[in-house]
Motif scaffolding. Structure first.
Motif, PDB file in Angstrom:
ATOM      1  N   VAL A 193       0.832  -1.205   0.000  1.00  0.00           N
ATOM      2  CA  VAL A 193       0.000   0.000   0.000  1.00  0.00           C
ATOM      3  C   VAL A 193       0.863   1.250   0.000  1.00  0.00           C
ATOM      4  N   LYS A 194       0.557   2.161  -0.915  1.00  0.00           N
ATOM      5  CA  LYS A 194       1.251   3.442  -0.978  1.00  0.00           C
ATOM      6  C   LYS A 194       0.232   4.566  -1.114  1.00  0.00           C
ATOM      7  N   ARG A 195       0.523   5.665  -0.438  1.00  0.00           N
ATOM      8  CA  ARG A 195      -0.297   6.871  -0.547  1.00  0.00           C
ATOM      9  C   ARG A 195       0.600   8.028  -0.959  1.00  0.00           C
ATOM     10  N   ALA A 196      -0.024   9.120  -1.320  1.00  0.00           N
ATOM     11  CA  ALA A 196       0.749  10.277  -1.768  1.00  0.00           C
ATOM     12  C   ALA A 196       1.770  10.687  -0.712  1.00  0.00           C
ATOM     13  N   SER A 197       1.391  10.605   0.573  1.00  0.00           N
ATOM     14  CA  SER A 197       2.289  11.014   1.652  1.00  0.00           C
ATOM     15  C   SER A 197       3.538  10.134   1.729  1.00  0.00           C
ATOM     16  N   ASP A 198       3.453   8.907   1.200  1.00  0.00           N
ATOM     17  CA  ASP A 198       4.610   8.007   1.197  1.00  0.00           C
ATOM     18  C   ASP A 198       5.565   8.297   0.046  1.00  0.00           C
ATOM     19  N   ILE A 199       5.077   9.006  -0.956  1.00  0.00           N
ATOM     20  CA  ILE A 199       5.826   9.140  -2.208  1.00  0.00           C
ATOM     21  C   ILE A 199       6.331  10.559  -2.457  1.00  0.00           C
ATOM     22  N   LEU A 200       5.483  11.560  -2.163  1.00  0.00           N
ATOM     23  CA  LEU A 200       5.851  12.935  -2.457  1.00  0.00           C
ATOM     24  C   LEU A 200       7.058  13.374  -1.637  1.00  0.00           C
ATOM     25  N   SER A 201       8.023  13.990  -2.295  1.00  0.00           N
ATOM     26  CA  SER A 201       9.263  14.412  -1.646  1.00  0.00           C
ATOM     27  C   SER A 201       9.527  15.891  -1.937  1.00  0.00           C
ATOM     28  N   PRO A 202      10.059  16.630  -0.951  1.00  0.00           N
ATOM     29  CA  PRO A 202      10.386  18.043  -1.188  1.00  0.00           C
ATOM     30  C   PRO A 202      11.668  18.225  -1.994  1.00  0.00           C
ATOM     31  N   MET A 203      12.433  17.143  -2.147  1.00  0.00           N
ATOM     32  CA  MET A 203      13.703  17.223  -2.874  1.00  0.00           C
ATOM     33  C   MET A 203      13.462  17.151  -4.381  1.00  0.00           C
ATOM     34  N   TRP A 204      14.259  17.884  -5.142  1.00  0.00           N
ATOM     35  CA  TRP A 204      14.155  17.869  -6.600  1.00  0.00           C
ATOM     36  C   TRP A 204      14.456  16.463  -7.125  1.00  0.00           C
ATOM     37  N   GLY A 205      13.508  15.871  -7.793  1.00  0.00           N
ATOM     38  CA  GLY A 205      13.675  14.524  -8.330  1.00  0.00           C
ATOM     39  C   GLY A 205      13.388  13.429  -7.322  1.00  0.00           C
ATOM     40  N   GLY A 206      13.115  13.798  -6.074  1.00  0.00           N
ATOM     41  CA  GLY A 206      12.884  12.805  -5.033  1.00  0.00           C
ATOM     42  C   GLY A 206      11.611  12.013  -5.237  1.00  0.00           C
ATOM     43  N   THR A 207      10.561  12.683  -5.681  1.00  0.00           N
ATOM     44  CA  THR A 207       9.288  11.993  -5.899  1.00  0.00           C
ATOM     45  C   THR A 207       9.404  10.982  -7.024  1.00  0.00           C
ATOM     46  N   GLU A 208      10.086  11.376  -8.113  1.00  0.00           N
ATOM     47  CA  GLU A 208      10.272  10.459  -9.231  1.00  0.00           C
ATOM     48  C   GLU A 208      11.028   9.196  -8.793  1.00  0.00           C
ATOM     49  N   LYS A 209      12.030   9.371  -7.924  1.00  0.00           N
ATOM     50  CA  LYS A 209      12.794   8.216  -7.419  1.00  0.00           C
ATOM     51  C   LYS A 209      11.896   7.325  -6.555  1.00  0.00           C
ATOM     52  N   GLN A 210      11.061   7.953  -5.719  1.00  0.00           N
ATOM     53  CA  GLN A 210      10.158   7.176  -4.867  1.00  0.00           C
ATOM     54  C   GLN A 210       9.159   6.379  -5.717  1.00  0.00           C
ATOM     55  N   ILE A 211       8.704   6.993  -6.794  1.00  0.00           N
ATOM     56  CA  ILE A 211       7.764   6.308  -7.687  1.00  0.00           C
ATOM     57  C   ILE A 211       8.434   5.081  -8.314  1.00  0.00           C
ATOM     58  N   ALA A 212       9.649   5.276  -8.817  1.00  0.00           N
ATOM     59  CA  ALA A 212      10.376   4.169  -9.448  1.00  0.00           C
ATOM     60  C   ALA A 212      10.636   3.056  -8.440  1.00  0.00           C
ATOM     61  N   ASP A 213      11.049   3.419  -7.216  1.00  0.00           N
ATOM     62  CA  ASP A 213      11.337   2.427  -6.176  1.00  0.00           C
ATOM     63  C   ASP A 213      10.064   1.664  -5.786  1.00  0.00           C
ATOM     64  N   MET A 214       8.939   2.359  -5.766  1.00  0.00           N
ATOM     65  CA  MET A 214       7.660   1.741  -5.402  1.00  0.00           C
ATOM     66  C   MET A 214       7.307   0.613  -6.370  1.00  0.00           C
TER      67      MET A 214
END
Length: 301
Positions: free
Chosen positions: A124-145
Motif C-alpha cells: 500500500v502506498k499513498r501520496a504522503s509516502d511518495i511525495l518528496s520536497p527534494m528535486w527529483g525525489g518523488t520520481e525516485k520514490q515512484i520508481a522504487d515503489m
C-alpha cells in the motif's frame, strides 16, 4: 491464535527473523510494557530491513462481505479477471485497475479482499509516502515503489492516486509534469498488478486514464442489500431481528454506504442496550455529514 494467523499472513519473514522478534519481546520482564505493541514494532523493523517496507494496513474486517459493494462491473468478473492475469492466462505485461467513488463505498476494503482471495501481499502506498520536497525525489520514490512491488510479487495499491496523476495540461510547474510522466512510464514498464483508488477521478490525467484496463465505479449500497448489511453489522445487538417498520425506515435512507455502517458500529460497539430504531437514526445522521459533489467541485449540504 487469530493474531498469530494475521502475523503469519502479513509478515513474510523467514523463521529466523520472526524468532528474533519474539525472543526480544519475551526478554521484557516489565509487566507495564505492552508486549503486543512491542512485537509489531519489532516485526515492522524486520520488514523494513529485509523487505524494504512495513506492514501498515489493518487486516480485512472479519465480517467483510464483497457482495455488499455496489460496483459498475460485477464483483465475480473483477476477481476472475485479476486471477486470470496472475495465472498467466493472457500474455500481457501488467494489469492496471482503477477504483473510483466517494469515501466509504468500500474501495480499500475491496482491494484487501482481492489480495486475500489471491493470497497476495498488498503493498500500500499513498501520496504522503511518495511525495518528496527534494528535486527529483518523488520520481525516485515512484520508481522504487514499482520496483519493490515487482520484485516481491505484490499487488501494488496506490491510494489517493489523484494526488499523483496530475493533469499535465493544467500543471503550473515543470516538476508536476515530470512526476506524472514518471508514473506513466513506470505503469508501462511494470510487470504486475496495480490497483489505484481515487475519490476525485476528474482530477486524473487523461493519458493515465487510458492506461487502466478496468475502470470500476463504486456506488452507494443498493436498497435490497441494506437488511443484510444491517444484520451483519448490528445483528449482535438485537439478534438480527427487524420489524417491518424498521426495515421501511432503513430503506428510506438515501446514500448509505459501507463506511456509514462502520462509523455507526464503531460508535456503539461498547453499548449493551440499543434499539434498531436508535441505530437507524444514527445511520440517518451519518449520511447528513457528507458533502455533495457538484460539477465544479464540492459544496456543503
Amino acid at each position: 491464535d487469530e493474531e498469530l494467523e494475521v502475523i503469519a499472513k502479513d509478515y513474510s519473514l523467514d523463521p529466523g527473523a520472526l524468532n528474533l522478534a519474539f525472543q526480544k519481546m519475551g526478554a521484557l520482564s516489565d509487566e507495564r510494557v505492552n508486549k503486543k505493541n512491542i512485537i509489531y514494532t519489532l516485526l515492522n523493523s524486520q520488514m523494513k530491513l529485509l523487505k524494504g517496507r512495513e506492514v501498515t494496513e489493518k487486516p480485512l474486517e472479519k465480517f467483510y462481505d464483497p457482495n455488499f459493494v455496489n460496483t459498475s462491473i460485477d464483483e465475480t468478473e473483477i476477481i476472475s479477471t485479476i486471477k486470470r492475469f496472475y495465472d498467466g492466462g493472457e500474455s500481457i505485461r501488467n494489469l492496471c485497475v482503477l477504483f473510483q467513488g466517494i469515501p466509504g463505498t468500500g474501495k480499500t476494503e475491496y482491494a484487501k479482499y482481492i489480495s486475500e482471495s489471491l493470497e497476495k501481499n498488498m503493498n500500500v502506498k499513498r501520496a504522503s509516502d511518495i511525495l518528496s520536497p527534494m528535486w527529483g525525489g518523488t520520481e525516485k520514490q515512484i520508481a522504487d515503489m514499482f520496483k519493490s512491488a515487482e520484485r516481491d510479487g505484490d499487488i501494488l495499491f496506490l491510494d489517493e492516486c489523484d494526488s499523483l496523476f496530475k493533469p499535465r495540461g493544467n500543471a503550473e510547474y515543470s516538476w508536476m509534469v515530470s512526476e506524472t510522466n514518471e508514473l506513466l512510464t513506470q505503469m508501462e514498464r511494470f510487470q504486475g498488478g496495480l490497483i489505484c483508488a481515487t475519490n476525485f477521478v476528474e482530477n486524473i490525467d487523461r493519458a493515465a486514464m487510458r492506461r487502466f484496463h478496468l475502470k470500476i465505479k463504486f456506488e452507494d449500497l443498493l436498497s435490497k442489500t441494506l437488511p443484510k448489511v444491517f444484520e451483519t453489522f448490528f445483528g449482535k445487538f438485537n439478534n438480527g431481528e427487524m420489524s417491518k417498520g424498521d426495515l421501511k425506515l432503513l430503506k428510506s435512507i438515501k446514500g448509505l454506504n459501507p463506511g456509514d455502517f462502520k462509523a455507526v458500529y464503531n460508535a456503539i460497539v461498547f453499548k449493551k442496550d440499543i434499539s434498531n430504531e436508535e441505530i437507524i437514526s444514527r445511520l440517518k445522521d451519518e449520511v447528513t455529514y457528507k458533502v455533495k459533489r457538484s460539477p465544479i467541485g464540492l459544496m456543503g449540504d
